[in-house]
Motif scaffolding. Sequence first.
Motif, mmCIF file in Angstrom:
data_model
loop_
_atom_site.group_PDB
_atom_site.id
_atom_site.type_symbol
_atom_site.label_atom_id
_atom_site.label_comp_id
_atom_site.label_asym_id
_atom_site.label_seq_id
_atom_site.Cartn_x
_atom_site.Cartn_y
_atom_site.Cartn_z
ATOM 1 N N PHE A 113 0.810 -1.054 -0.074
ATOM 2 C CA PHE A 113 0.129 0.089 -0.049
ATOM 3 C C PHE A 113 0.980 1.072 -0.082
ATOM 4 N N ALA A 114 0.787 2.029 -0.811
ATOM 5 C CA ALA A 114 1.521 3.085 -0.916
ATOM 6 C C ALA A 114 1.381 4.244 -0.056
ATOM 7 N N SER A 115 -0.073 4.390 0.574
ATOM 8 C CA SER A 115 -0.263 5.519 1.321
ATOM 9 C C SER A 115 -1.416 5.200 2.498
ATOM 10 N N LYS A 116 -1.344 5.867 3.460
ATOM 11 C CA LYS A 116 -2.422 5.480 4.344
ATOM 12 C C LYS A 116 -3.945 5.913 3.896
ATOM 13 N N ASP A 117 -4.313 6.874 2.865
ATOM 14 C CA ASP A 117 -5.215 7.226 2.075
ATOM 15 C C ASP A 117 -5.784 5.883 1.335
ATOM 16 N N GLU A 118 -4.803 5.215 0.593
ATOM 17 C CA GLU A 118 -5.307 4.061 0.294
ATOM 18 C C GLU A 118 -5.454 2.638 1.162
ATOM 19 N N LEU A 119 -4.826 2.687 2.199
ATOM 20 C CA LEU A 119 -5.088 1.786 3.105
ATOM 21 C C LEU A 119 -6.708 2.192 3.914
ATOM 22 N N LEU A 120 -6.844 3.371 3.932
ATOM 23 C CA LEU A 120 -8.237 3.843 4.467
ATOM 24 C C LEU A 120 -9.351 3.286 3.719
ATOM 25 N N LEU A 121 -9.254 3.489 2.454
ATOM 26 C CA LEU A 121 -10.396 2.878 1.310
ATOM 27 C C LEU A 121 -10.313 1.354 1.241
ATOM 28 N N ALA A 122 -9.389 0.723 1.609
ATOM 29 C CA ALA A 122 -9.261 -0.449 1.620
ATOM 30 C C ALA A 122 -10.025 -1.115 2.792
ATOM 31 N N ALA A 123 -9.680 -0.363 3.793
ATOM 32 C CA ALA A 123 -10.177 -0.837 5.333
ATOM 33 C C ALA A 123 -11.975 -0.555 5.352
ATOM 34 N N LEU A 124 -12.232 0.467 4.793
ATOM 35 C CA LEU A 124 -13.579 0.873 4.648
ATOM 36 C C LEU A 124 -14.592 -0.328 3.875
ATOM 37 N N ALA A 125 -13.662 -0.526 2.538
ATOM 38 C CA ALA A 125 -14.246 -1.651 2.000
ATOM 39 C C ALA A 125 -14.508 -2.908 2.610
ATOM 40 N N GLN A 126 -13.273 -3.441 3.545
ATOM 41 C CA GLN A 126 -13.693 -4.665 3.878
ATOM 42 C C GLN A 126 -14.573 -4.583 5.269
ATOM 43 N N ARG A 127 -14.625 -3.304 5.963
ATOM 44 C CA ARG A 127 -15.699 -3.278 6.934
ATOM 45 C C ARG A 127 -17.071 -3.479 6.408
ATOM 46 N N ASP A 128 -17.245 -3.026 5.261
ATOM 47 C CA ASP A 128 -18.586 -3.321 4.423
ATOM 48 C C ASP A 128 -19.016 -4.788 4.092
ATOM 49 N N ASP A 129 -17.818 -5.385 3.525
ATOM 50 C CA ASP A 129 -17.816 -6.829 3.275
ATOM 51 C C ASP A 129 -17.958 -7.896 4.466
ATOM 52 N N ASP A 130 -17.353 -7.352 5.740
ATOM 53 C CA ASP A 130 -17.698 -8.087 6.805
ATOM 54 C C ASP A 130 -19.291 -7.788 7.462
ATOM 55 N N ASP A 131 -19.766 -6.718 7.240
ATOM 56 C CA ASP A 131 -20.958 -6.326 7.692
ATOM 57 C C ASP A 131 -22.111 -7.187 6.730
ATOM 58 N N GLU A 132 -21.730 -7.158 5.591
ATOM 59 C CA GLU A 132 -22.577 -8.150 4.504
ATOM 60 C C GLU A 132 -22.644 -9.640 4.724
ATOM 61 N N GLU A 133 -21.474 -9.906 5.241
ATOM 62 C CA GLU A 133 -21.305 -11.325 5.476
ATOM 63 C C GLU A 133 -21.993 -11.528 6.976
ATOM 64 N N MET A 134 -21.856 -10.615 7.742
ATOM 65 C CA MET A 134 -22.709 -10.972 9.205
ATOM 66 C C MET A 134 -24.184 -10.783 8.627
ATOM 67 N N ALA A 135 -24.635 -10.004 8.127
ATOM 68 C CA ALA A 135 -26.130 -9.761 7.679
ATOM 69 C C ALA A 135 -26.572 -11.209 7.240
ATOM 70 N N ARG A 136 -25.771 -11.716 6.278
ATOM 71 C CA ARG A 136 -26.234 -12.981 5.802
ATOM 72 C C ARG A 136 -26.205 -14.177 6.790
ATOM 73 N N ARG A 137 -25.266 -14.164 7.513
ATOM 74 C CA ARG A 137 -25.308 -15.013 8.829
ATOM 75 C C ARG A 137 -26.643 -14.893 9.719
ATOM 76 N N ILE A 138 -26.785 -13.631 10.170
ATOM 77 C CA ILE A 138 -28.082 -13.233 10.720
ATOM 78 C C ILE A 138 -29.389 -13.677 10.176
ATOM 79 N N MET A 139 -29.431 -13.550 9.099
ATOM 80 C CA MET A 139 -30.715 -13.739 8.218
ATOM 81 C C MET A 139 -30.809 -15.243 8.257
ATOM 82 N N GLN A 140 -29.717 -15.950 8.038
ATOM 83 C CA GLN A 140 -29.813 -17.408 8.214
ATOM 84 C C GLN A 140 -30.253 -18.026 9.535
#
Length: 230
Positions: free
Chosen positions: A78-105
Amino acid sequence: MGRQGEDMHGSTTSVTAEAAPEATPRGRRGPYASTPARRAEIVRAALASFAEHGYERASLRDIAARAGLTHAALLKHFASKDELLLAALAQRDDDDEEMARRIMQSKVAAERVLSSVLADEFAHPDHQRNWLAITVAATNPEHPAHEFFIDRRERMRVHFSSGQLTTAHDSEALSADDKVTMLMAMIDGLRIQALLDPTRETLPLLETFMRLITTDEDRHGTLEAPSRAD
């Protein structure tokens, strides 16, 4: 000759041969042999650092240490902290969507899915305060995450039916865009209220609100895996 790396404050740091990863014997996997896996570890480390320290105070060196890397090695991914922030936010969304799927199941009522996803965040006020600060800062068009949050709003919109919902009292119709705006405002408002008075149970209010603004199609069709509505 050493390569020049840049820390979070913009100062340069010489990366000498001693800081470079050691060569590994033939046949063993080198430290960059599994780049996607290593990047995932770094993103997880960034998530933890941003949650604990906030974006401004989190440093690339802290993130590298959490991932078991040198600062120089992190910069290969990762070339910068900005790039890491975007990757972290995207991962946070992915984690939430996976959690939502498990909750609905687990057959949780549809209006409780989003509040269940947010329950862990609301249980950690210091982390919640740091993520909320990032959201507020990103309202500035110059912020590195500004476009991310604009795009997230569009992703949230598609979770709602495109049909309008007629309110019970005055027959005014709410479009999908209206519902997303109201939902985001509700969540951010509950975050602030929970931080101001941690003794108040705020997430049940979100469940009530979801019942008020969603149709059967929202609850059982297109609202299947809501991402975090920051």
